[in-house]
Design an enzyme around this catalytic site. Structure first.
Site, PDB file in Angstrom:
ATOM      1  N   ASP A   1      21.330  26.998  20.863  1.00 52.21           N
ATOM      2  CA  ASP A   1      21.271  26.844  22.316  1.00 52.21           C
ATOM      3  C   ASP A   1      20.468  25.603  22.704  1.00 52.21           C
ATOM      4  O   ASP A   1      20.828  24.899  23.651  1.00 52.21           O
ATOM      5  CB  ASP A   1      20.628  28.078  22.965  1.00 52.21           C
ATOM      6  CG  ASP A   1      21.576  29.251  23.083  1.00 52.21           C
ATOM      7  OD1 ASP A   1      22.804  29.032  23.134  1.00 52.21           O
ATOM      8  OD2 ASP A   1      21.088  30.403  23.120  1.00 52.21           O
TER       9      ASP A   1
ATOM     10  N   LYS B   1      18.772  38.241  21.217  1.00 47.58           N
ATOM     11  CA  LYS B   1      18.335  36.933  20.734  1.00 47.58           C
ATOM     12  C   LYS B   1      16.925  36.957  20.155  1.00 47.58           C
ATOM     13  O   LYS B   1      16.648  36.272  19.170  1.00 47.58           O
ATOM     14  CB  LYS B   1      18.441  35.881  21.841  1.00 47.58           C
ATOM     15  CG  LYS B   1      19.881  35.523  22.193  1.00 47.58           C
ATOM     16  CD  LYS B   1      19.935  34.386  23.197  1.00 47.58           C
ATOM     17  CE  LYS B   1      21.356  33.975  23.486  1.00 47.58           C
ATOM     18  NZ  LYS B   1      21.428  32.825  24.428  1.00 47.58           N
TER      19      LYS B   1
END
Length: 267
Positions: free
Chosen positions: A99, A63
């Site tokens: 997210d 990420k």
């Protein structure tokens, strides 16, 4: 068109189930796969993708690495210091983070009111995203419980850069009290010790980002407290990814039903 989820490990990921369900519901003849990519391997993988590749879902441990392979990044990805989404456009790959808004949507959906004080277990990229989601919802005080304070440095920087600037404290995952309206667990199920579960018992709501194995020790002990699950987060962030990849509204109900069926459970 092709899309995929990238990470290591990745075989357990429900992302293919959710995105394929969305393709079926919208009539798209697209392909979505799961590709194992170890830390340090994202740049080489992305450089070798053909023009048929449209979008990539990025999971751990990639990420933070995803920001480095993108030509541009959204403000939320830059703020979080991590991206879970890469979208191919005319100027190359752009990085985004679904997210954070996915967590906001999941929390709004499941909690009776926004949390004001929260404790987050863990300090990695997912902790940063959930912390920023809590900032968006107006939380004024956050506690990060971690094994090593150094691990939380990037998460603390992300919280400090948010316009809300909540009060933040860092404590020990092994010994410190768990306080607030909500506890957010970003740690694996196997790290949820009986002692930690007991320290979380007095917090009135739980958000556990794990969806498999299920239930986690924290979830098993939650009773009738309001619960936000990893599947809730996964569905909402995947729906946002689907729209970024395709330009279409996501069929949220069909994606959720596919995820529940794959896990053999329902809310």
């Amino acid at each position: 068109m092709r899309c995929a989820v990238l990470g290591d490990p990745v075989a357990h990921s429900l992302s293919p189930v959710l995105h394929r369900a969305a393709y079926d519901a919208t009539g798209l003849d697209w392909r979505y796969d799961a590709l194992r990519v170890a830390a340090g391997g994202l740049e080489g993988l992305v450089a070798g993708l053909g023009e048929e590749w449209r979008g990539l879902s990025v999971t751990m441990p990639l990420k933070r690495e995803a920001l480095d392979v993108a030509a541009e990044a959204s403000p939320v990805a830059e703020l979080a210091g991590a991206a879970n989404t890469l979208v191919r456009g005319t100027a190359g790959w752009s990085a985004d983070n679904t997210d954070v808004p996915g967590a906001v949507a999941a929390l709004r959906e499941r909690l009776p009111s926004p949390p004001v004080v929260a404790t987050i277990l863990g300090g990695g990229a997912t902790a940063a995203s959930t912390a920023l989601a809590l900032c968006e919802l107006g939380a004024g005080s956050l506690t990060l419980l971690v094994r090593s304070p150094a691990r939380a440095a990037e998460t603390l920087a992300a919280i400090d850069a948010h316009r809300a600037r909540p009060a933040v404290r860092v404590g020990s995952l092994e010994t410190d009290d768990v306080v607030g309206d909500l506890v957010v667990s970003t740690i694996p199920a196997e790290a949820q010790s009986p002692g930690l579960v007991a320290r979380c018992a007095g917090v009135p709501a739980l958000f556990d980002v794990v969806y498999d194995p299920w239930p986690t020790p924290l979830v098993a002990a939650a009773g009738d407290r309001p619960l936000v699950t990893g599947l809730d987060l996964l569905v909402h962030q995947a729906a946002l990814q689907f729209s970024l990849f395709t330009g279409l509204a996501a069929p949220l109900a069909e994606m959720r039903a596919a995820g529940e069926a794959a896990l053999g459970r329902s809310r």
